[in-house]
Write an enzyme that holds these catalytic residues in place. Sequence first.
Site, short mmCIF file in Angstrom:
data_model
loop_
_atom_site.label_atom_id
_atom_site.label_comp_id
_atom_site.label_asym_id
_atom_site.label_seq_id
_atom_site.Cartn_x
_atom_site.Cartn_y
_atom_site.Cartn_z
N GLY A 36 -23.50 -51.16 -44.51
CA GLY A 36 -23.15 -49.81 -44.12
C GLY A 36 -23.89 -49.45 -42.85
O GLY A 36 -24.22 -50.31 -42.04
N CYS A 37 -24.19 -48.18 -42.69
CA CYS A 37 -24.89 -47.72 -41.49
C CYS A 37 -26.22 -48.45 -41.35
O CYS A 37 -27.01 -48.51 -42.29
CB CYS A 37 -25.12 -46.21 -41.59
SG CYS A 37 -26.08 -45.55 -40.21
N PHE A 38 -26.45 -49.00 -40.17
CA PHE A 38 -27.65 -49.80 -39.98
C PHE A 38 -28.94 -49.00 -39.96
O PHE A 38 -30.02 -49.54 -40.16
CB PHE A 38 -27.56 -50.72 -38.77
CG PHE A 38 -27.11 -50.15 -37.46
CD1 PHE A 38 -27.21 -48.81 -37.11
CD2 PHE A 38 -26.55 -51.01 -36.52
CE1 PHE A 38 -26.79 -48.33 -35.89
CE2 PHE A 38 -26.13 -50.55 -35.27
CZ PHE A 38 -26.25 -49.20 -34.96
N TRP A 39 -28.86 -47.69 -39.76
CA TRP A 39 -30.07 -46.87 -39.75
C TRP A 39 -30.81 -46.98 -41.07
O TRP A 39 -32.02 -47.17 -41.12
CB TRP A 39 -29.75 -45.41 -39.51
CG TRP A 39 -29.11 -45.06 -38.22
CD1 TRP A 39 -29.09 -45.79 -37.06
CD2 TRP A 39 -28.39 -43.86 -37.94
NE1 TRP A 39 -28.40 -45.11 -36.09
CE2 TRP A 39 -27.96 -43.92 -36.60
CE3 TRP A 39 -28.07 -42.74 -38.70
CZ2 TRP A 39 -27.22 -42.92 -36.00
CZ3 TRP A 39 -27.34 -41.73 -38.10
CH2 TRP A 39 -26.92 -41.81 -36.76
#
Length: 161
Positions: free
Chosen positions: A9-12
């Site tokens: 998902g979102c890499f953050w």
Amino acid sequence: MGKIVLAGGCFWGIEAYFNTIDGVVYTKVGYANGNTKNPTYGLVCKNNTGFAEACYIEYDDNIIKLEQLLSNYWKVIDPTVKDRQGHDIGTQYRTGIYYFDGKDVEVIKKSKENEQRKYKKIIVTEVEPLKNFYDAEEYHQKYLDKNPNGYCHIPKELLVK
């Protein structure tokens, strides 16, 4: 030193989460296994570059083994959902385990098989050699450290060291 690239998902959130794990010594976010050169966030979001948002991880295998890293990875993704995690939808948000060293394949496949026992649906997480990885723009690096109230599909309590 071991290294692996994980898409979830979102890499953050993936980066922030793995930075809380003892034995992880370095992370950076970027774009993995796509089909263009030098992608940008804007291009990747168009869903036609083949890239996944991913986190490059270096770890001290005297402190943490790949099996343990993967066990932690499975805790923060839904591996049965294709091209989505949390509210993020698109091919760049797919889940994937991208390896550098062929010797890791057996460990990865065993981990995936063990995880599959927990689900009725099939796990769709990719397991592939890392073909390419491009660093994301600087503002994405350690994003949740810079922006503690930023969006993340990973529960906040898992992001505290």
